[in-house]
Design a protein around this motif. Structure first.
Motif, PDB file in Angstrom:
ATOM      1  N   THR A   5      13.223 -97.920 -57.661  1.00  0.00           N
ATOM      2  CA  THR A   5      13.203 -99.006 -56.681  1.00  0.00           C
ATOM      3  C   THR A   5      12.741 -98.478 -55.331  1.00  0.00           C
ATOM      4  OG1 THR A   5      15.077-100.004 -57.810  1.00  0.00           O
ATOM      5  CG2 THR A   5      14.607-100.780 -55.591  1.00  0.00           C
TER       6      THR A   5
ATOM      7  N   GLN B 259      12.763 -98.609 -51.512  1.00  0.00           N
ATOM      8  CA  GLN B 259      13.607 -99.095 -50.426  1.00  0.00           C
ATOM      9  C   GLN B 259      13.391 -98.204 -49.219  1.00  0.00           C
ATOM     10  OE1 GLN B 259      17.390 -98.652 -52.539  1.00  0.00           O
ATOM     11  NE2 GLN B 259      17.710-100.839 -52.268  1.00  0.00           N
ATOM     12  N   VAL B 260      13.526 -98.804 -48.042  1.00  0.00           N
ATOM     13  CA  VAL B 260      13.409 -98.055 -46.796  1.00  0.00           C
ATOM     14  C   VAL B 260      14.448 -96.933 -46.795  1.00  0.00           C
ATOM     15  CG1 VAL B 260      13.678 -98.218 -44.287  1.00  0.00           C
ATOM     16  CG2 VAL B 260      12.460-100.010 -45.535  1.00  0.00           C
ATOM     17  N   ASN B 261      14.061 -95.797 -46.298  1.00  0.00           N
ATOM     18  CA  ASN B 261      14.855 -94.569 -46.169  1.00  0.00           C
ATOM     19  C   ASN B 261      14.935 -93.746 -47.448  1.00  0.00           C
ATOM     20  OD1 ASN B 261      15.395 -94.939 -43.427  1.00  0.00           O
ATOM     21  ND2 ASN B 261      17.135 -96.250 -43.908  1.00  0.00           N
ATOM     22  N   LYS B 262      14.288 -94.158 -48.531  1.00  0.00           N
ATOM     23  CA  LYS B 262      14.220 -93.329 -49.724  1.00  0.00           C
ATOM     24  C   LYS B 262      12.971 -92.460 -49.641  1.00  0.00           C
ATOM     25  CE  LYS B 262      16.618 -95.639 -53.458  1.00  0.00           C
ATOM     26  NZ  LYS B 262      16.483 -96.048 -54.870  1.00  0.00           N
TER      27      LYS B 262
ATOM     28  N   THR C 201      10.946 -92.300 -56.737  1.00  0.00           N
ATOM     29  CA  THR C 201      11.727 -92.445 -55.510  1.00  0.00           C
ATOM     30  C   THR C 201      12.911 -91.502 -55.624  1.00  0.00           C
ATOM     31  OG1 THR C 201      13.028 -94.281 -56.405  1.00  0.00           O
ATOM     32  CG2 THR C 201      11.054 -94.848 -55.135  1.00  0.00           C
TER      33      THR C 201
ATOM     34  N   THR D 195       2.747-105.031 -53.962  1.00  0.00           N
ATOM     35  CA  THR D 195       3.788-104.453 -53.106  1.00  0.00           C
ATOM     36  C   THR D 195       3.205-103.301 -52.302  1.00  0.00           C
ATOM     37  OG1 THR D 195       5.455-105.034 -54.750  1.00  0.00           O
ATOM     38  CG2 THR D 195       6.074-103.395 -53.103  1.00  0.00           C
TER      39      THR D 195
ATOM     40  N   LYS E  18       8.658 -98.810 -44.685  1.00  0.00           N
ATOM     41  CA  LYS E  18       8.453-100.257 -44.767  1.00  0.00           C
ATOM     42  C   LYS E  18       8.018-100.620 -46.182  1.00  0.00           C
ATOM     43  CE  LYS E  18       5.868-104.079 -42.733  1.00  0.00           C
ATOM     44  NZ  LYS E  18       4.813-104.477 -41.815  1.00  0.00           N
ATOM     45  N   VAL E  19       8.514-101.753 -46.671  1.00  0.00           N
ATOM     46  CA  VAL E  19       8.106-102.302 -47.962  1.00  0.00           C
ATOM     47  C   VAL E  19       7.817-103.780 -47.738  1.00  0.00           C
ATOM     48  CG1 VAL E  19       8.761-102.756 -50.347  1.00  0.00           C
ATOM     49  CG2 VAL E  19       9.601-100.697 -49.217  1.00  0.00           C
TER      50      VAL E  19
ATOM     51  N   VAL F 297       3.771-100.254 -49.801  1.00  0.00           N
ATOM     52  CA  VAL F 297       4.787 -99.299 -49.366  1.00  0.00           C
ATOM     53  C   VAL F 297       4.172 -98.431 -48.276  1.00  0.00           C
ATOM     54  CG1 VAL F 297       6.263 -97.387 -50.088  1.00  0.00           C
ATOM     55  CG2 VAL F 297       5.781 -99.252 -51.678  1.00  0.00           C
TER      56      VAL F 297
ATOM     57  N   THR G 288      16.653 -89.915 -53.454  1.00  0.00           N
ATOM     58  CA  THR G 288      17.630 -89.883 -52.371  1.00  0.00           C
ATOM     59  C   THR G 288      18.359 -88.550 -52.458  1.00  0.00           C
ATOM     60  OG1 THR G 288      19.293 -90.944 -53.767  1.00  0.00           O
ATOM     61  CG2 THR G 288      18.011 -92.377 -52.322  1.00  0.00           C
TER      62      THR G 288
END
Length: 82
Positions: free
Chosen positions: A12, A14-17, A72, A43, A35-36, A45, A74
């Motif tokens: 997925t 997502q911002v900050n990943k 992605t 989509t 930004k997404v 990115v 984290t």
């Protein structure tokens, strides 16, 4: 303190990943998602990264539909108690 990285193929966005991809043309990109956005074309990115010895960020926008594969990730931080 110990850091563990969780990485997901076709994860997925997502911002900050963190984000890494290889486009259909063979070019590879990596950075942090800032930004997404969804557009009729797909989509989009936007990632941010830094060149060595350059303090200012560089940005690249990539459509997921142009990617052969993406990951992605984290970082999970755990504090070790002794």
């Amino acid at each position: 303190m110990e850091m563990e990285m969780k990485c997901d193929k076709f994860g997925t966005v997502q911002v900050n990943k963190g984000f890494e991809c290889v486009k259909h043309n063979g070019k590879a990109y990596a950075g942090n998602i800032v930004k997404v956005a969804a557009y009729p074309k797909g989509t989009l990115v936007t990632i941010e990264w830094y060149y060595p010895r350059d303090p200012s960020p560089t940005y690249r926008s990539i459509y997921l539909e142009d990617c052969e594969v993406w990951w992605t990730y984290t970082y999970n931080r755990e504090v070790l108690v002794h």
